[in-house]
Write a protein that holds these residues in place. Sequence first.
Motif, mmCIF file in Angstrom:
data_model
loop_
_atom_site.group_PDB
_atom_site.id
_atom_site.type_symbol
_atom_site.label_atom_id
_atom_site.label_comp_id
_atom_site.label_asym_id
_atom_site.label_seq_id
_atom_site.Cartn_x
_atom_site.Cartn_y
_atom_site.Cartn_z
ATOM 1 N N THR B 414 11.426 -7.708 8.046
ATOM 2 C CA THR B 414 12.204 -7.204 9.188
ATOM 3 C C THR B 414 11.403 -6.172 9.963
ATOM 4 O O THR B 414 10.391 -5.647 9.477
ATOM 5 N N ALA B 415 11.892 -5.885 11.168
ATOM 6 C CA ALA B 415 11.240 -4.884 12.014
ATOM 7 C C ALA B 415 11.272 -3.521 11.352
ATOM 8 O O ALA B 415 10.288 -2.769 11.357
ATOM 9 N N LEU B 416 12.430 -3.206 10.743
ATOM 10 C CA LEU B 416 12.547 -1.920 10.071
ATOM 11 C C LEU B 416 11.494 -1.802 8.972
ATOM 12 O O LEU B 416 10.816 -0.784 8.848
ATOM 13 N N GLY B 417 11.354 -2.890 8.206
ATOM 14 C CA GLY B 417 10.383 -2.882 7.118
ATOM 15 C C GLY B 417 8.979 -2.645 7.628
ATOM 16 O O GLY B 417 8.215 -1.861 7.052
ATOM 17 N N LEU B 418 8.672 -3.284 8.740
ATOM 18 C CA LEU B 418 7.342 -3.110 9.334
ATOM 19 C C LEU B 418 7.124 -1.649 9.712
ATOM 20 O O LEU B 418 6.080 -1.052 9.413
ATOM 21 N N GLN B 419 8.145 -1.061 10.338
ATOM 22 C CA GLN B 419 8.024 0.343 10.746
ATOM 23 C C GLN B 419 7.887 1.260 9.537
ATOM 24 O O GLN B 419 7.103 2.198 9.544
ATOM 25 N N VAL B 420 8.679 0.945 8.490
ATOM 26 C CA VAL B 420 8.608 1.768 7.286
ATOM 27 C C VAL B 420 7.188 1.743 6.738
ATOM 28 O O VAL B 420 6.603 2.786 6.419
ATOM 29 N N ARG B 421 6.629 0.541 6.653
ATOM 30 C CA ARG B 421 5.279 0.442 6.099
ATOM 31 C C ARG B 421 4.280 1.162 6.999
ATOM 32 O O ARG B 421 3.366 1.831 6.528
#
Lengths: 445, 544
Positions: B414-421
């Motif tokens: 997900t986009a959120l996951g990408l941002q978190v990473r």
Amino acid sequence: MKSRDNHVQEAASGSALFTRIGRLAAGAALASTLLFSAVAQAADTIKVGVLHSLSGTMAISETTLKDTVLMMIDQQNKAGGIMGKRLEAVVVDPASNWPLFAEKARELIEKKKVDVVFGCWTSVSRKSVLPVFEELNSLLFYPVQYEGEESSKNVFYTGASPNQQAVPAVDYLMNEVDVKRWVLAGTDYVYPRTTNKILEAYLKAKGVKSSDIMINYTPFGHSDWQSIVADIKKFGSKGKKTAVVSTINGDANVPFYKELANQGISAEDIPVVAFSVGEEELSGLDAEPLVGHMAAWNYFMSEESDANEDFIKSWHKFIKNKKRVTNDPMEATYIGFKMWAKAVEKAGTTKADAVQKAMIGISVPNLTGGIATMMPNHHLTKPVLIGEIQDDGQIETVWQTPDTVVGDAWSDYLPGSKDLISDWRDPLHCGNYNVKTGKCSGQNF
Amino acid sequence: MTRLSFPACTVLALITCVLLALLWPPSPANANQPDDRFETVVSGLSVKNFKKKSIAVERLVSSGDPRTVPVLQAMLKGQLFYIKSGKRMVYGSATDDGYRVTTVVGGEVLGEMGKRAIKKVSVNNRIRKQLRSAIARLSLADPDPEVRLDAARELLRNLTPEAAELVRSAVVDEPRDKVRAVLETGLAILNLDSGDQAEQLAAIASLDGSLVPEARNRLSLLVEETDDETLRSAALASLKGIESTLRWNRTAETVFFGISLGSVLLLAAIGLSITFGVMGVINMAHGELIMLGAYTTYVVQLLMPNHIGLSVLVAIPAAFCVSGLFGIVIERGIIRFLYGRPLETLLATFGISLILQQLVRTIFSPLNRAVSTPPWMSGSLEINGALSLTYNRLYIIVFSLMAFLFLLVILKRTALGLQVRAVTQNRQMARAMGVRTGRVDALTFGLGSGIAGVAGVALSQLTNVGPNLGQTYIIDSFMVVVFGGVGNLWGTLVAAMSLGVANKLAEPWAGAVLAKILILVFIILFIQRRPRGLFPQKGRSAEH
């Protein structure tokens, strides 16, 4: 004391504002204390200390006992107090912290000048306050079943000792249920260790082989019972009737019983008799998996007697909740309080030495329709009840001792304490008199 | 076919009538007699004394009345009552403030009655056992094969002489193979004591590999008692076969226990592996977020008391939201000011954990709260006579793996996951690329906390729901995350499972207390050798 606190506060805060607030607070506290003691002296009250944890892990059990003491004080005051004096409760919170118990006990006796203290639950908290009570010569009423092996001049033990709970329960299982194999399961601390030591010696004295006894200890709050229950199942599938004698401490019980039920062990196959599971603990869980398992106490809420009905009624009225249950340590608190009140009337004073003398031999009705008497070893006479847990969380008596049983301070089944007796009357006046050597070691615990 | 004339038809009808009348049960005048007797026998159950009650049960069983079994079953389930005035026996089912009452004899519906008007026919363990075996004996001829199977199994557990007769006769008539197999095992066990050598040898042969505990007990008894060498060696060989099958089953069982403990550890730790592993926040209040999830389950059950099964499912998203929101508030309110100061974070979150504990103590009382287990989560799945897997553990294993996959998908897909990473790898660069790092921090912390809440739902089915619930799991959670390698979800999975299995393998010979200590010692030693855990994070982020 006050001024030193203040200095510490000044040094610690280092800010002018804080210092001022500190001084103000200290001043206000001092003023109120003075005012308060003036009022107190004028009304001439008797102060009753309550030393039960209201926060931390033990709050679950001890809060109820604090409320019980408050209720008893309230009732006593409504009935005219003691010797015409009003009773005043001084409640402190030792927060389930054992060293703090000693500090708070000292505070109650030295600063708050209480005449008597009702308190403690765990043995370790009792052991922590014991030197304080002996040093300052004050009185403690201890209302919980415990492992015995102790008798102090300053403590009255109104809960059961092992011969008033564990040993009769084993007798019942052996004679009435015909149990041949024994699992002694407990939490790893002093009460289960000592109780199981006594029970093991007792079972062996009755001719049970070591291969028919399985002893198991688990850490506090143990929640994964799978392999232990599987072991118990294996141990119990050898064709001889098996029972579990459980000294598992409060919190670990729910997962233990759930696991038993899930692995298909019912109370008819392998009954569990517990010494730490009472109405209060049962009210916090789904009692369905526990139905038929047993508990051994000296009081059940389901006992039918007038005294018990009155007690439950006044408890519900005091706590303003009809669903609250009563339990064994509450009865022990009730008996202890009634005895103390009677002893103070008899002695005509609240001085510790006089009350101690007056306490021995005092009798009050218990809640199960019998009489409790304070023995010279500071333990009580109690009936022993074995009950089966019902699906509504109540426990119904299935067996009880024909007479009351005298509490033993020192077990007859342990090598170190067989020869010891306790008698706080003159001329012996000793908590651990060795009948063989004829000596009193002077150390009471 | 010719049509029957009208009179012929009437004659036929008449004959049928007469025939029917003959076949029909006796007329009401005659029927009263057994009804009365049945009623007196049943009302005998209202005695208080357990010994007398046991005799009353025996009398009822030997009455041979077909209505006996439902009465015994109701008694066993605690649904048999008597009306205090008149001692009439009734069935009662609980309603909101009393019981809906039906009479035992006649099945007359009496409507609702208060709790004080009727009294339950109480049973103790001895009577419960008596009831069970009586029901089993009476239902061995039941038309339903499932009922017969249960009855046969129950009889096998308790082979009394009276049951022996029944087993002998029932095994001949039994049409179903499954039921007959159970009965034949019972028969073989009985034949072990028959005294006839050929029969005994045949029985030993048929018990080979049987996992019924009773078979093993009788065989070992035979080995001890018999003087016949051939019998003894046959029995010993049979026992050996049983023991080796049992050993395999026990190993399988231990592995299952280990995986199930591992799944609990995984659930408790997986939220932490986000907040601690990915964000680097030492969150001592993690356990309390689990506790909040468990309390959410309790509240949801209070709101829907009649749908226990559904309430657990509803509690999952509810707990995620409650714990997640608490997590976001904690992050925005406190932790955000303490990034890069681990000691202060540790102290602050420890304080929060105490506040949350006292909060539930004040709101819900310090006592534990009762959370009911839905019926589909209790009991166990029987693989064979020696191995059964408990349902609640099975569901929790599945559930923990689902939670793990859910997190994995969020972080990787997900986009959120990408941002978190992105934020965890290089905060400055991520911000320069337009990622709102503050928002990502809050959401990540909320996600980790929400998963903790979901873990609380699962734990509410296993253990106490009380203020101390969280404390029990916080140490274990940190242990798993550190062992698995900070910041690595797969590491957390492997660490949780291996610690669970290792713990359960050590427990039988070391005891529960020592096993736990051994695991801790092992982890201390392991961290000395590999400070970054099993699967260390590679790349630049690991170097800051």
